[in-house]
Design a protein around this motif. Structure first.
Motif, PDB file in Angstrom:
ATOM      1  N   TRP A   1     -14.884 -33.413  14.168  1.00  0.00           N
ATOM      2  CA  TRP A   1     -13.830 -33.105  15.130  1.00  0.00           C
ATOM      3  C   TRP A   1     -12.449 -32.965  14.491  1.00  0.00           C
TER       4      TRP A   1
ATOM      5  N   THR B   1      -3.466 -26.079  19.708  1.00  0.00           N
ATOM      6  CA  THR B   1      -4.826 -25.669  20.064  1.00  0.00           C
ATOM      7  C   THR B   1      -5.519 -25.012  18.877  1.00  0.00           C
TER       8      THR B   1
ATOM      9  N   PHE C   1     -12.235 -23.073  19.672  1.00  0.00           N
ATOM     10  CA  PHE C   1     -13.453 -23.851  19.455  1.00  0.00           C
ATOM     11  C   PHE C   1     -14.670 -22.954  19.583  1.00  0.00           C
TER      12      PHE C   1
ATOM     13  N   LEU D   1      -9.020 -25.469  22.447  1.00  0.00           N
ATOM     14  CA  LEU D   1      -9.243 -26.914  22.442  1.00  0.00           C
ATOM     15  C   LEU D   1      -7.968 -27.550  21.904  1.00  0.00           C
TER      16      LEU D   1
ATOM     17  N   TRP E   1      -7.345 -33.338  23.463  1.00  0.00           N
ATOM     18  CA  TRP E   1      -8.737 -33.432  23.892  1.00  0.00           C
ATOM     19  C   TRP E   1      -9.586 -34.098  22.818  1.00  0.00           C
TER      20      TRP E   1
END
Length: 172
Positions: free
Chosen positions: A72, A130, A133, A139, A143
């Protein structure tokens, strides 16, 4: 009789502060909880199987958490190459299996190094930044941080149960 441990020094999430301070504070608290639950175990105890899934062990979960930190924060947010992609295509549980063959001290050091890299990725970005994704949708950094709080806390709970089953250690 269970062993009741005094919680180690974990960074308490601030009760006041901006969104970044509070969310990263909760994530760091959960990361420290993971390290506490994995501390002081021999390799044998870290690999001990207590559940029907032979992969759900202290070592396996620590290996998994290291992978999701890398995925991630490193791959999705920072754009690093995915060194696990091909391995996971062949075996979707590869990080769990690798952990069963890796000394717990090494797994702990790898997790700590990965969380340090993750902190640096988040520190260099706005929560509103952002990334695209999977080529499909935006994304935000926010988040990812919120997701990793959930992911880490869920597995910290698993580790809490596994540790009690392993040697009786209990505690917050």
């Amino acid at each position: 009789m269970p062993i009741i441990a005094n919680p180690p020094q974990r960074p308490e999430p601030p009760m006041a502060g901006d969104e970044r301070t509070q969310l990263t504070g909760f994530l760091d608290f959960q990361r420290a909880s993971v390290l506490w639950k994995c501390s002081g175990l021999t390799d044998e105890r870290a690999r001990r199987v207590h559940l029907p899934s032979e992969l759900t062990t202290v070592a396996g979960l620590l290996g998994h958490l290291t992978l999701v930190e890398d995925y991630w924060f490193g791959i999705v947010l920072d754009g690093r190459p995915d060194r696990w992609a091909e391995v996971l295509e062949r075996d979707r549980d590869a990080e769990f299996r690798r952990a069963l063959e890796t000394p717990i001290e090494q797994l702990t050091a790898e997790y700590q190094a990965e969380t340090e890299r993750s902190r640096a990725v988040v520190a260099a970005r706005s929560f509103d930044d952002t990334v695209l994704f999977k080529g499909e949708q935006d994304l935000t950094v926010r988040w990812v941080v919120a997701h990793m709080i959930e992911e880490t806390a869920r597995h910290a709970g698993h580790l809490d149960l596994l540790r009690e089953l392993t040697d009786g250690l209990t505690g917050e």
